[in-house]
Design an enzyme around this catalytic site. Sequence first.
Site, short mmCIF file in Angstrom:
data_model
loop_
_atom_site.label_atom_id
_atom_site.label_comp_id
_atom_site.label_asym_id
_atom_site.label_seq_id
_atom_site.Cartn_x
_atom_site.Cartn_y
_atom_site.Cartn_z
N HIS A 127 0.83 -1.22 0.00
CA HIS A 127 0.00 0.00 0.00
C HIS A 127 0.87 1.26 0.00
O HIS A 127 0.42 2.31 0.46
CB HIS A 127 -0.96 0.03 1.20
CG HIS A 127 -1.71 -1.26 1.41
ND1 HIS A 127 -2.95 -1.49 0.89
CD2 HIS A 127 -1.35 -2.39 2.05
CE1 HIS A 127 -3.35 -2.71 1.22
NE2 HIS A 127 -2.38 -3.28 1.92
N SER B 94 15.19 21.97 -15.81
CA SER B 94 14.02 22.79 -16.08
C SER B 94 14.49 24.14 -16.61
O SER B 94 15.52 24.66 -16.18
CB SER B 94 13.23 22.99 -14.78
OG SER B 94 12.43 24.16 -14.87
N LYS C 118 16.21 22.05 -10.58
CA LYS C 118 15.57 20.79 -10.97
C LYS C 118 16.50 19.83 -11.72
O LYS C 118 17.28 20.23 -12.56
CB LYS C 118 14.36 21.06 -11.87
CG LYS C 118 13.18 21.71 -11.19
CD LYS C 118 12.57 20.87 -10.07
CE LYS C 118 11.81 19.67 -10.58
NZ LYS C 118 10.55 20.02 -11.21
#
Length: 464
Positions: A163, A284, A290
């Site tokens: 999960h 980016s 980034k």
Amino acid sequence: MTDQSKSSDKPWGGRFSEPTDAFVERFTASVAFDQRLYHHDITGSVAHATMLAEVGVLTTEERDAIIEGLDGVRQDIEKGEFQWSVSLEDVHMNIEARLTDRIGITGKKLHTGRSRNDQVATDIRLWLRDEIDVIAAELQRLRSGLLDLAEREADTIMPGFTHLQTAQPVTFGHHLLAWYEMLVRDAERLQDCRKRVNVMPLGAAALAGTTYPIDRAMTARLLGFDRPTENSLDSVSDRDFAIEFCSFAALLMTHLSRFSEELVLWTSAQFDFIDLPDRFCTGSSIMPQKKNPDVPELVRGKTGRVNGHLISLLTLMKSQPLAYNKDNQEDKEPLFDTVDTVKGCLKAYADMVPAIRSKSANMRVAAKSGFSTATDLADYLVKKGVPFRDAHEIVGKSVAFGVAEGRDLSDMTLDELRQFSDVIGEDVFDVLTLEGSVQARDHLGGTAPDQVRAAVARARKAEG
Ligand code: ARG
């Protein structure tokens, strides 16, 4: 066979000179995309001509002229000196017309005893067989990279999830071997598909077979097919092999997509489990900090088009009456794009996987922070005679205490643990550590480092 082909220099008649006619010509032509079959089309024609001479339908002089002419056509194409003509519709008629330009009337004998219907089915199978072999090799390169990485990471501990919640500690090597198993199944499926690709339709002609004394077994042998097909109607209309290939591809891409999803998660600042080298990432244009995991993201995204191609082919075939229908011309683009996409994704992954670096300290912190050894404590209590349900309750209370205190089970004192059960002794700390937890799962298929190393050794042996 009722070929309507016209040589490219032959003008269409008055009623075909309207713009709509020009559109229909382009609309029905496949040469823009099926020209990539040229190599296999010529290979098939050489075998066909060889067989026709062997059974006496062509003279040996005619055969030699055809083979030499086809060789010249192949060279023209490879040198970029071939003018593909839309008015000649497809790769087959383009090559045949050029052959006749080169060698004269003998070129017109090549199409004896065959049709474009069995020709195209043969070409696609020959082409796909070669592509399957390239894909199989690339898939093996990826598997072997995974095995090396798994071996390097056999002792690295990370949280295992269910999960997406921390469940139990596992070794990173063990996790990587789960990916390896999926790819082994993919490779098996690919080889199984290849068996049904490698069967020869040639000889079915348009649909019913041919009146010439052809030797299909001979042509099949010359082309490396396992055998000729059994039924002429099925031969020209069957595209199961392409659907099977696309279904292999969809499942492979599903695996690569799940793998990608984990790589994307693991490279995020929130997980920070692994590092991908800069050469597999991009930045980016606005956010200077980034470093994006573009390769896994794109592979995950490309799964969509491959799944789409599988559905395209299934839908293409679902209502076709026997035998050949023009619909079948639509088989090529989905199949070609599937092959190209799968090859690209496998290359990117086979190059990238060996360069994955684990951030083992971060993995360790994460494995420790979610009470991942709670099951180990329960198992410990059971081994001391506590019924499992009671053990579950005792550990639940210990975890609640840890949550309140902000401490893992392994960071509690013996006295603190004994508040919940007096069977707990000093030896509990052997099972509460991450190492103790993974080492205890020491059986075939388990996560213990020694099991990972043994699994890698078995896999390498099986890979040969
Ligand atoms: N271009 C056709 C295809 O891709 C070749 C076979 C055409 N046969 C025919 N009878 N029109 O399927």
